[in-house]
Design an enzyme around this catalytic site. Structure first.
Site, PDB file in Angstrom:
ATOM      1  N   THR A  58      -6.254  -6.637   5.869  1.00 33.20           N
ATOM      2  CA  THR A  58      -5.474  -5.411   5.690  1.00 33.20           C
ATOM      3  C   THR A  58      -4.012  -5.610   6.032  1.00 33.20           C
ATOM      4  OG1 THR A  58      -5.996  -4.713   7.914  1.00 33.20           O
ATOM      5  CG2 THR A  58      -7.415  -3.883   6.163  1.00 33.20           C
ATOM      6  N   CYS A  59      -3.218  -4.779   5.418  1.00 36.23           N
ATOM      7  CA  CYS A  59      -1.778  -4.810   5.603  1.00 36.23           C
ATOM      8  C   CYS A  59      -1.477  -4.074   6.903  1.00 36.23           C
ATOM      9  CB  CYS A  59      -1.170  -4.087   4.418  1.00 36.23           C
ATOM     10  SG  CYS A  59       0.561  -4.198   4.251  1.00 36.23           S
ATOM     11  N   GLY A  60      -0.733  -4.697   7.774  1.00 33.25           N
ATOM     12  CA  GLY A  60      -0.417  -4.003   9.013  1.00 33.25           C
ATOM     13  C   GLY A  60      -1.672  -3.841   9.837  1.00 33.25           C
ATOM     14  N   ASP A  61      -2.416  -4.931   9.971  1.00 35.38           N
ATOM     15  CA  ASP A  61      -3.672  -4.845  10.703  1.00 35.38           C
ATOM     16  C   ASP A  61      -3.426  -4.628  12.191  1.00 35.38           C
ATOM     17  OD1 ASP A  61      -4.120  -7.790  12.067  1.00 35.38           O
ATOM     18  OD2 ASP A  61      -2.822  -7.762  10.329  1.00 35.38           O
ATOM     19  N   TYR A  78       0.839  -1.206   0.000  1.00 40.50           N
ATOM     20  CA  TYR A  78       0.000   0.000   0.000  1.00 40.50           C
ATOM     21  C   TYR A  78       0.872   1.253   0.000  1.00 40.50           C
ATOM     22  CZ  TYR A  78      -3.634  -3.361   1.190  1.00 40.50           C
ATOM     23  OH  TYR A  78      -4.485  -4.440   1.176  1.00 40.50           O
TER      24      TYR A  78
END
Lengths: 188, 176
Positions: free
Chosen positions: B59-62, A43
């Site tokens: 999600t990334c880096g949840d 991201y």
């Protein structure tokens, strides 16, 4: 202590921007955009060109600051990539940003060998880079940024702050630039 | 609910998140197929109770990975972090292994969501808990609670702020 369960106000940046930060744009720019990022995070990789766009759009009205927030438990290369960028930064501000850009442009190759190749490619002092990289000279700085980010409410990467307030909107270009424009207009 | 009891009477349900000053309802929940964890196991130290909707957040880096990485900061305040969701123990185990999670994930699985209901953070419409945080002091009193808007990872700033405040209070009391 707070009373009722809160759906509290937006999180605030608790570590002010100082000359110790890596920054692009003038010190007195009316808007400061701070990113907490991870070099391996896809991201952040998607946000990277969008930041370039808003920098171009706002010119000297925008100061951009990058701080490290490597999510090491899910991204095995993130910590060393951050250390490589900081080791480059140890040789100069321009060197930091060149490495920062190179890492985001090569997110699929962030192993140690690649990082050392990038340092060579950028013409950094190879011995100094290797020594700083091998001795983890910038580990503490990165950890401090990580904890400072957590205390400011960083909740994943990338997390942005516009003049100290966490930006919870989409980081696609138009909502981000609209938010920056709003802060810019109110600062005039 | 009486202020001094320490066991969850069956079926106690709160519609609103319990707020600061309330005694934290006791619970015992499975954390692995053969182990349970009770709130009272941590009497004498602060507890951070993190309710989250489900394992395997995409999600990334949840939220949980973030907390996992912040464990040393929580531990610096002597605090124990516990994650709670309605997922079962086998699901938790696979999730923990996949994300390298080093704190207990509790299964509020049967009766489903009973602890989330006791803390007032169960969502009947979707059958999961809210994304809700409780900081409980060493004496078992809730000092802070927070329900994050759906879809927004609350981060850790509120937790760290409360733990710092608790540490300061303890130091002041010890300094007397």
């Amino acid at each position: 202590m707070s009373g009722d369960p809160t759906r509290s106000a937006v999180s605030q940046l608790v570590v002010p921007v100082t000359e110790d930060d890596h920054q692009q744009g003038p010190d007195d720019a009316p808007v400061t955009l701070v990113e907490y990022g991870d070099y391996q995070c896809s991201y952040c990789g998607q946000a990277y060109p969008l930041i370039k766009d808003v920098q171009e759009q706002f010119g000297d009205d925008l100061r951009f600051v990058f701080r490290n927030f490597p999510l090491t438990s899910i991204h095995e290369y993130a910590q060393h990539a951050a250390e490589a960028a900081e080791a480059a930064g140890g040789q100069g501000e321009e060197e930091f940003w060149s490495m920062h850009d190179l890492l985001y442009e090569n997110q699929d190759a962030l192993d140690d060998e690649s990082l050392i190749t990038y340092a060579e490619q950028l013409g950094l002092d190879p011995e100094r880079f290797r020594s700083d990289f091998a001795s983890h000279a910038f580990e503490d700085r990165i950890h401090e940024q990580f904890v400072g980010g957590a205390r400011s409410g960083v909740n994943g990467t990338p997390t942005f702050y516009i003049n100290g307030e966490r930006y919870d909107g989409s980081w696609s270009p138009s909502p981000l630039s609209t938010a920056i424009q709003r802060v810019l207009s109110s600062s005039r | 609910m009486s202020t001094d009891h320490y066991t969850l009477s069956s079926g106690e349900i709160h519609r609103e998140p319990l707020s600061a000053g309330t005694r934290a309802p006791e619970f015992t929940l499975p954390t692995t197929p053969d182990q349970t964890v009770s709130l009272s196991d941590f009497h004498g130290q602060p507890v951070v109770l993190a309710f989250y909707p489900a394992d395997w957040s995409p999600t990334c880096g949840d939220q949980l990975s973030l907390y996992n990485q912040l464990l040393p900061e929580f531990q610096a305040h002597g605090a124990q972090l516990l994650g709670v969701s309605v997922d079962g123990v086998w699901c938790h185990r696979a999730f923990e292994e996949d994300r390298n999670i080093h704190f207990p994930l509790l299964a509020d699985f049967e009766p489903k969501g009973a602890i989330a209901k006791a803390y007032g953070v169960y969502r009947d419409d979707v059958g999961t808990s809210e994304r809700a945080l409780f900081v409980i002091d060493a004496g078992g009193i809730i000092q802070w609670s927070y329900v994050s808007p759906v879809g927004i990872n609350p981060g850790a700033d509120g937790i760290l702020r409360e733990l710092e405040a608790l540490s300061t209070t303890v130091e002041l009391e010890e300094g007397r």
